[in-house]
Design an enzyme around this catalytic site. Structure first.
Site, mmCIF file in Angstrom:
data_model
loop_
_atom_site.group_PDB
_atom_site.id
_atom_site.type_symbol
_atom_site.label_atom_id
_atom_site.label_comp_id
_atom_site.label_asym_id
_atom_site.label_seq_id
_atom_site.Cartn_x
_atom_site.Cartn_y
_atom_site.Cartn_z
ATOM 1 N N SER A 155 0.850 -1.189 0.000
ATOM 2 C CA SER A 155 0.000 0.000 0.000
ATOM 3 C C SER A 155 0.884 1.237 0.000
ATOM 4 O O SER A 155 2.027 1.209 0.482
ATOM 5 C CB SER A 155 -0.894 0.008 1.236
ATOM 6 O OG SER A 155 -1.549 1.256 1.386
ATOM 7 N N TYR A 169 -1.649 -1.044 10.233
ATOM 8 C CA TYR A 169 -1.685 -1.102 8.770
ATOM 9 C C TYR A 169 -0.404 -0.595 8.094
ATOM 10 O O TYR A 169 0.186 -1.328 7.280
ATOM 11 C CB TYR A 169 -2.899 -0.328 8.253
ATOM 12 C CG TYR A 169 -3.227 -0.612 6.803
ATOM 13 C CD1 TYR A 169 -3.933 -1.754 6.441
ATOM 14 C CD2 TYR A 169 -2.828 0.262 5.798
ATOM 15 C CE1 TYR A 169 -4.235 -2.018 5.117
ATOM 16 C CE2 TYR A 169 -3.124 0.012 4.476
ATOM 17 C CZ TYR A 169 -3.831 -1.132 4.140
ATOM 18 O OH TYR A 169 -4.109 -1.390 2.824
#
Length: 281
Positions: A155, A169
């Site tokens: 990401s 995350y």
């Protein structure tokens, strides 16, 4: 009881010379786009996710459209050693994995202790532990055959410092990037290509699943890519042997800013910008 279709899908498949792509999180979004792209390239498909009905429907569609074998590998990658069951299902059909896409994942928009530890543990199992386990399981065979590819979906958040919300995350996605770099270095010269892709905002069900869809819908559409755009750039990068790719020009610019800007400034900016994505506990 298993249905006739599920019983048929569990039977060993006949010998084929087509390569096989194993794709996790294949029931929607980027994973589904990878499945379509590999089917168009003539790969057979092992499609893994929790939602078996979606996998069966996609497998039937892609088999009919491209003349490939596609089958569902239902699994919950949040469970301990789930990767072993996935690989066992593939092996039971007499197949080996020629391309692995580690795409399964989710995010937790609350604070670290705002949800039960079991949820945070499931997050790490899905995005890190079982993803690495799948790579561990397929690499020896790829090396022995002298070919193969691994795509790990990271990401743009991997380039960002941590701020409140989505506590694990950025770190998990950064681990995926550095793991991909290390694995690529270890496999140099073996014929196995490893790529970490780091997309930004993408038009998927991801935000709906973590409860931030309303906020995400307010973001300018020009900041979003389609799953197909992400996959096309990622596979092109993997074909060329690139280890890390950030799909989309605007995301490349953002990654450069995140990399070179002073961290205190970034934290101040991201703290304000991300506050709306941090849900109440």
């Amino acid at each position: 009881m298993p249905t006739a279709s599920s019983a048929a899908s569990s039977a060993p498949s006949p010998a084929t010379t087509r390569p096989l792509a194993l794709i996790t999180g294949a029931s929607a979004g980027i994973g589904m786009a990878f499945a379509r792209a590999y089917a168009a390239r003539g790969y057979d498909l092992a499609l893994s996710a929790r939602r078996a009905d979606r996998l069966e429907a996609l497998a039937g569609e892609l088999s009919a459209a491209h003349g490939v074998e596609a089958f569902a590998v239902p699994a919950d990658l949040a469970t301990y050693e789930a990767h072993l069951g996935v690989l066992a299902q593939v092996a039971a059909r007499g197949r080996v994995v020629d391309a692995l896409v580690n795409n399964a994942g989710f995010s937790i928009a609350q604070s670290f202790v705002g949800v039960p530890w079991t949820r945070q543990r499931d997050f790490l199992m899905t995005l890190v532990v079982n993803a690495c386990g799948l790579a561990y399981g397929v690499v020896p065979g790829m090396v022995a055959r002298g070919r193969g590819s691994i795509v790990n979906v990271g990401s743009l958040a991997a380039y960002a410092p941590g701020v409140a919300g989505h506590s694990l995350y950025p770190g998990a996605k950064r681990l995926i990037v550095t793991f991909s770099q290390a694995l690529a270095a270890e496999l140099k010269g073996t014929g196995v290509r490893v790529t970490a892709t780091c997309p930004g905002f993408t038009l998927t069900e991801f935000a709906e699943a973590n409860g931030t869809k309303g906020v995400m819908d307010e973001a300018p559409r020009r900041l979003f890519q389609t799953p197909e755009q992400v996959v096309a750039e990622t596979l092109a990068a993997n074909d060329r042997g690139r280890v890390v790719v950030v799909p989309g020009l605007h995301n490349k610019i953002a990654a450069a800013v995140l990399h070179y800007a002073p961290e205190p400034l970034l934290i101040a900016i991201l703290t304000r910008a991300s506050a709306k994505y941090h849900l109440e506990d």
